[in-house]
Scaffold this motif. Structure first.
Motif, mmCIF file in Angstrom:
data_model
loop_
_atom_site.group_PDB
_atom_site.id
_atom_site.type_symbol
_atom_site.label_atom_id
_atom_site.label_comp_id
_atom_site.label_asym_id
_atom_site.label_seq_id
_atom_site.Cartn_x
_atom_site.Cartn_y
_atom_site.Cartn_z
ATOM 1 N N ALA B 57 -1.124 -5.981 0.595
ATOM 2 C CA ALA B 57 -1.521 -5.845 -0.812
ATOM 3 C C ALA B 57 -2.857 -5.121 -0.912
ATOM 4 O O ALA B 57 -3.825 -5.499 -0.240
ATOM 5 C CB ALA B 57 -1.619 -7.227 -1.457
ATOM 6 N N VAL B 58 -2.889 -4.086 -1.743
ATOM 7 C CA VAL B 58 -4.164 -3.405 -2.026
ATOM 8 C C VAL B 58 -4.310 -3.273 -3.533
ATOM 9 O O VAL B 58 -3.329 -3.272 -4.278
ATOM 10 C CB VAL B 58 -4.253 -2.003 -1.366
ATOM 11 C CG1 VAL B 58 -4.191 -2.114 0.144
ATOM 12 C CG2 VAL B 58 -3.173 -1.069 -1.887
ATOM 13 N N LEU B 59 -5.556 -3.159 -3.970
ATOM 14 C CA LEU B 59 -5.831 -2.987 -5.391
ATOM 15 C C LEU B 59 -5.846 -1.495 -5.689
ATOM 16 O O LEU B 59 -6.761 -0.781 -5.268
ATOM 17 C CB LEU B 59 -7.170 -3.640 -5.739
ATOM 18 C CG LEU B 59 -7.204 -5.154 -5.489
ATOM 19 C CD1 LEU B 59 -8.633 -5.685 -5.539
ATOM 20 C CD2 LEU B 59 -6.324 -5.882 -6.494
ATOM 21 N N SER B 60 -4.839 -1.030 -6.403
ATOM 22 C CA SER B 60 -4.701 0.420 -6.571
ATOM 23 C C SER B 60 -5.781 0.998 -7.477
ATOM 24 O O SER B 60 -5.996 2.204 -7.492
ATOM 25 C CB SER B 60 -3.302 0.778 -7.087
ATOM 26 O OG SER B 60 -3.084 0.281 -8.382
ATOM 27 N N CYS B 61 -6.504 0.153 -8.215
ATOM 28 C CA CYS B 61 -7.614 0.676 -9.018
ATOM 29 C C CYS B 61 -8.848 0.918 -8.157
ATOM 30 O O CYS B 61 -9.811 1.526 -8.609
ATOM 31 C CB CYS B 61 -7.931 -0.241 -10.196
ATOM 32 S SG CYS B 61 -8.908 -1.703 -9.789
ATOM 33 N N ILE B 108 3.652 -10.785 -7.698
ATOM 34 C CA ILE B 108 4.773 -10.769 -6.743
ATOM 35 C C ILE B 108 4.376 -9.994 -5.478
ATOM 36 O O ILE B 108 4.645 -10.433 -4.362
ATOM 37 C CB ILE B 108 6.038 -10.171 -7.409
ATOM 38 C CG1 ILE B 108 6.553 -11.140 -8.489
ATOM 39 C CG2 ILE B 108 7.119 -9.893 -6.375
ATOM 40 C CD1 ILE B 108 7.742 -10.631 -9.288
ATOM 41 N N LEU B 109 3.711 -8.865 -5.658
ATOM 42 C CA LEU B 109 3.352 -8.071 -4.480
ATOM 43 C C LEU B 109 2.255 -8.746 -3.664
ATOM 44 O O LEU B 109 2.244 -8.678 -2.433
ATOM 45 C CB LEU B 109 2.952 -6.654 -4.906
ATOM 46 C CG LEU B 109 4.112 -5.856 -5.516
ATOM 47 C CD1 LEU B 109 3.626 -4.514 -6.030
ATOM 48 C CD2 LEU B 109 5.244 -5.656 -4.504
ATOM 49 N N LYS B 110 1.344 -9.411 -4.338
ATOM 50 C CA LYS B 110 0.320 -10.164 -3.608
ATOM 51 C C LYS B 110 0.981 -11.284 -2.794
ATOM 52 O O LYS B 110 0.634 -11.522 -1.629
ATOM 53 C CB LYS B 110 -0.696 -10.742 -4.602
ATOM 54 C CG LYS B 110 -1.796 -11.547 -3.972
ATOM 55 C CD LYS B 110 -2.778 -10.674 -3.228
ATOM 56 C CE LYS B 110 -3.926 -11.518 -2.676
ATOM 57 N NZ LYS B 110 -4.950 -10.669 -2.076
ATOM 58 N N ALA B 111 1.951 -11.951 -3.417
ATOM 59 C CA ALA B 111 2.665 -13.022 -2.721
ATOM 60 C C ALA B 111 3.445 -12.462 -1.535
ATOM 61 O O ALA B 111 3.503 -13.082 -0.465
ATOM 62 C CB ALA B 111 3.604 -13.732 -3.694
ATOM 63 N N TYR B 112 4.022 -11.289 -1.712
ATOM 64 C CA TYR B 112 4.747 -10.634 -0.617
ATOM 65 C C TYR B 112 3.815 -10.433 0.574
ATOM 66 O O TYR B 112 4.137 -10.752 1.720
ATOM 67 C CB TYR B 112 5.278 -9.293 -1.121
ATOM 68 C CG TYR B 112 6.063 -8.492 -0.101
ATOM 69 C CD1 TYR B 112 7.459 -8.505 -0.114
ATOM 70 C CD2 TYR B 112 5.413 -7.721 0.857
ATOM 71 C CE1 TYR B 112 8.179 -7.771 0.813
ATOM 72 C CE2 TYR B 112 6.115 -6.989 1.794
ATOM 73 C CZ TYR B 112 7.497 -7.007 1.766
ATOM 74 O OH TYR B 112 8.211 -6.277 2.692
ATOM 75 N N SER B 113 2.649 -9.907 0.297
ATOM 76 C CA SER B 113 1.662 -9.638 1.338
ATOM 77 C C SER B 113 1.215 -10.944 2.002
ATOM 78 O O SER B 113 1.077 -11.034 3.230
ATOM 79 C CB SER B 113 0.471 -8.925 0.684
ATOM 80 O OG SER B 113 -0.545 -8.667 1.598
#
Lengths: 709, 159
Positions: B57-61, B108-113
């Motif tokens: 997970a990365v913060l795209s901002c 959801i993507l943070k949880a995936y990571s």
């Protein structure tokens, strides 16, 4: 939302304004429909009387439901079709819903006040009931059975004595509007007959929201669209002196609009528009008011507006004479932001005649009227559509961004998107007002409340009326929760989830516990002994049972809190357990129990989700949420200093919804937040004997209160 | 500086001529029209813009487009495979782990990571791992329950 497949022509056809095949019906004399619920007031006067405005039955027997309500997470998209399916006698899954589109949907005041089910729902159910009765009359002719021998089920009219004799609604309407109307609207179905209401149908927005397909206002992409960034003042009340836009012009593809003090930079990429805006050298004259988040309370009390009486009984002076103990305290709360995850956003296009605006708004019809007025367009030439709204909580009742996008799209004749940054969202938020509550009350020698003198400044009326058996009482309300920057507040204020009620419950319940302490009484018992209202007694007892409340006088050292109130017709009681770190003033919430009586429950899972959301959100204004400012400048412009509730704060949350099928559905989106300040304040008091007289109850304020205790 | 950046987006190769200093979030949302990642704060404080870069997970901002050159970027749109929802998506539906839905792609993507890193997290580890992702609707308890359910269903695998 499904609205994109509809167009104005189709809507007009649906409404019978232009031709459209066969118009059903043979008797148009009874258009008055006198028995229907009267349309009146700010919320109801413009709601159509023709049931066709709310629904249309397709040839495929699917029903389209039209509502001006919007989906902002509260689940209205899922529960509203349950109301229609119930009264129209159709399968829930046969109902499609079109929301928040001013060209397609019946007029609506807006999605606020927990009104979608309890207010709009009645109009919708009556419309469905009337439509069904008309369909039965039409079917009687075709089936050659008297209407009183017919019944309806799953979108059919049939003859129960000969079930082969049946006809689908869709065959009767053939997709057209139904011209026939009834003089007397049939009564709504009794709750004992409900088949669709009361069931937890899964959310209709689920798949789109977990796959990224859900479209918010900022997700709309139109050919040739530009993103606009607008020059903002550094403080409320600041005036633009001059702005040099020349440096921004060097960026490729930049377009600049300057109309007086309105300066916008547009580009096909929002980040480049932002860079362009940063190049503009602007000079502002800034006000020096000396008002900041500390001096605001004195400022507000000095400017006090004329009071309204919310409620009174007996005679305060007589009450004071009967009191052997008088308790007088003042309670404060700070400005609180809505901070929805989706900042205000709007996308607009202008075709030379008509403006279409997709906006994150709770009030599409109000926005339509506002834009038409401000941009000199006829209301027919403004269409506002609210796609999915990414949280609102009252803050998107104000929709300045929609006008900004509309104005730019009209001016440059290209589609424009205005998506506020987080800083703009904080800056232009219409905060929950800072407020003061002064309570003077007394106990007689037997420990009963002798009088209650309640004065609330700026929070507002809602929830200010006390509901205990108190012989002498008066509740006075100074100022309202909506207003522009000016004499009272340095910036705009507006409705924040259950406006006024959060402040009123906090002050009332903390004060009641201070009284219970003086009376040597258990706080629950103290309340019950002063209550006759069955609904309030029931929710308190339900909460106590779930919580396992054991009577003990406060402060008990256990950290048990209690609060209760009435909001949007719903009764709600809270209990909580906290642990206070005496060294740091940190408060850890272990458990929160919330019991509510909301009458008929349309979608239990949806109602529970809203309750849990209210409780979690309410921890924010209880502990951290507070806007700091000075001279009109807002210092909290992002989540680094403005802290929202987080996963690590989570208490154990338990909810109870009482069964009350004899009462029509009441509000569900707001009640379960109103007691969060009160239940935490009383729990802290119970834990350490310290009354925290200001929200939010930061560690510093808790520590200071402990020093005073 | 305009340069050519290559990466994979939801399994498909992408080649862009773009100023490499531009923010990943806006390149995804505007240049590429992938609107699942949301703007919430612009300063890496809320998690609404979360995407996966090589399953992390990365913060795209907070990333430039150049930062993710040659990476595999997954947005919420790329999580379901061949029309089949990921166990996390199913669990978010089952537990109603969303309300307004604006923070949901990031959640959801943070949880995936999180699960890629720790396939059998305790409740406390889930809470700790998700703590920087904000939800204003207050759906936290349901999100935690959804992640617990998904972890059980995934049994250590990512699909």
């Amino acid at each position: 939302m499904p609205s994109s497949s509809m167009n104005r022509r189709e809507f007009l056809k649906r409404m019978g304004v232009i031709g459209g095949g066969i118009i059903i019906g043979f008797n148009t004399l009874d258009r008055q429909a006198l028995a229907r619920r009267p349309r009146s007031g700010f919320l109801g006067a413009e709601i159509p009387t023709d049931f066709n405005a709310f629904l249309r039955i397709g040839t495929d027997n699917r029903v389209a439901l039209y509502t001006g309500k919007i989906e902002m997470g509260q689940g209205a998209m899922t529960s509203i079709p349950q109301l229609l399916a119930e009264e129209l006698y159709v399968d829930y899954d046969a109902v499609d819903i079109v929301m928040g589109d001013t060209d397609l949907c019946p007029w609506d005041a807006g999605t606020f006040g927990s009104l979608s089910i309890r207010h709009f729902g009645i109009f919708l159910r009556e419309a469905a009931g009337e439509a069904r009765a008309v369909l039965m009359q039409l079917a009687a002719d075709q089936l050659k059975s008297p209407v009183d021998r017919l019944a309806t089920r799953n979108g059919y009219v049939y003859d129960p004595s000969n079930p082969g004799r049946r006809i689908r609604y869709g065959e009767l309407t053939k997709g057209n509007i139904i011209e026939k109307h009834l003089k007397d609207v049939p009564p709504l179905k009794p709750s004992s007959k409900y088949e669709t209401m009361g069931k937890s149908f899964p959310r209709r927005d689920a798949l789109e929201k977990v796959t990224g397909a859900a479209e918010f206002s900022g997700d709309i992409r139109l050919p040739g669209m530009l993103y606009a960034k607008i020059l903002r003042p550094p403080a409320h009340g600041a005036k633009l002196v001059k702005a040099n836009t020349d440096p921004a012009k060097n960026i490729d593809g930049i377009q600049i609009v300057k109309e007086g003090d309105f300066v916008a930079v547009l580009h096909e990429h929002p980040d480049v528009a932002e860079q362009g805006l940063a190049q503009i050298k602007a000079q502002f004259d800034r006000p020096k008011t000396g008002v900041d988040d500390k001096t605001i309370f004195d400022h507000l009390l000095k400017a006090t507006p004329n009071p309204e009486i919310a409620s009174q009984g007996g005679n305060l002076k007589a009450g004071e004479k009967q009191a052997s103990t008088v308790i007088e305290e003042t309670y404060f709360n700070s400005y609180v932001a809505h901070a929805p995850m989706e900042p205000h956003t709007a996308t607009a296009k202008f075709d030379g005649k008509k403006l279409t605006v997709w906006a994150s708004t709770q009030t599409p019809f109000r926005v339509k009227a506002f834009i038409a007025e401000r941009l000199n367009l006829s209301t027919d030439n403004v269409r506002v559509i609210a796609p999915y709204v990414g949280g609102a909580f009252g803050g998107k009742s104000a929709s300045r961004q929609a006008l900004e996008a509309a104005r730019l799209a009209k001016r440059i004749e290209k589609p424009v998107q205005v998506a506020w940054s987080r800083a703009e969202e904080f800056f232009y938020d219409t905060f929950r007002p800072a407020a003061i509550v002064k309570i003077k009350s007394g106990l007689n020698s037997s420990g009963r409340i002798a009088f209650w003198d309640y004065n609330v400044y700026y929070a507002g009326m809602r929830g200010s009326k006390q509901f205990y058996e108190i012989p002498h009482h008066q509740e006075k309300v100074y100022g309202r929760w909506r207003g522009s920057a000016g004499r009272y507040h340095p910036f705009g204020i507006g409705p924040w989830r259950a406006p006024a009620n959060n402040t009123n419950v906090y002050a009332r319940d903390l004060h009641l516990n201070l009284m219970a302490a003086r009376a040597g009484a258990d706080p629950l018992q103290f309340r019950l002994e002063h209550l006759k209202d069955k609904r309030m007694i029931n929710v308190l007892q339900a909460a106590a049972k779930k919580f396992g409340w054991q009577a003990l006088k406060t402060p008990s050292g256990r950290g048990y809190g209690i609060a209760c109130g009435i909001d949007a017709g719903t009764y709600v009681a809270f209990m909580a357990e906290v642990e206070v770190d005496k060294g740091s003033g940190n408060v850890d919430v272990k458990r929160v129990v919330c019991a509510q009586d909301m009458g008929v429950v349309v979608n239990p899972e949806g109602a529970t989700t809203q309750m849990e959301g209210c409780i979690t959100m309410g921890l924010g204004y209880a502990f951290t949420e507070e806007i700091h400012f000075k001279d009109g400048e807002i210092f909290d412009l992002n989540f680094d200093t403005y802290t929202l509730p987080k996963f690590s704060w989570l208490p154990e949350i338990e909810t109870v919804i009482l069964e009350n099928p004899d009462l029509a559905p009441q509000g569900g989106g707001e009640p379960a937040i109103i007691g969060m300040g009160g239940v935490i304040a009383t729990a802290i008091y119970d834990a350490v004997g310290a009354a925290v007289f200001q929200l939010p109850m930061t560690p510093a304020r808790v520590k200071a209160a402990m020093m005073q205790a | 500086m305009i340069e050519t950046i290559r990466f994979k987006l939801n399994g498909r190769p992408v080649r862009l001529k773009v100023d490499g200093a531009r923010t990943l979030l806006w390149v995804l949302r505007t240049d590429l029209g992938v609107t699942g990642p949301k703007y919430g704060c612009g300063e890496g404080l809320c998690g609404a813009c979360t995407v996966l870069a090589d399953d992390v997970a990365v913060l795209s901002c907070q990333k430039t487009i150049k930062d993710v050159a040659d990476s595999e970027i997954t947005t919420i749109e790329g999580l379901a495979q061949n029309g089949k929802l990921h166990p996390l998506q199913k669990a978010f539906i089952k537990h109603v782990g969303f309300q307004c839905g604006y923070c949901t792609p990031g959640m959801i993507l943070k949880a995936y990571s999180l699960l890629a890193d720790n396939p059998t997290p305790s409740r406390a580890e889930i809470i700790d791992g998700m703590d920087e992702n904000l939800c204003r609707c207050g759906t936290h308890t349901r999100i935690v329950a959804a992640i617990e359910t998904a972890a059980r269903e995934m049994k250590g695998g990512l699909q």
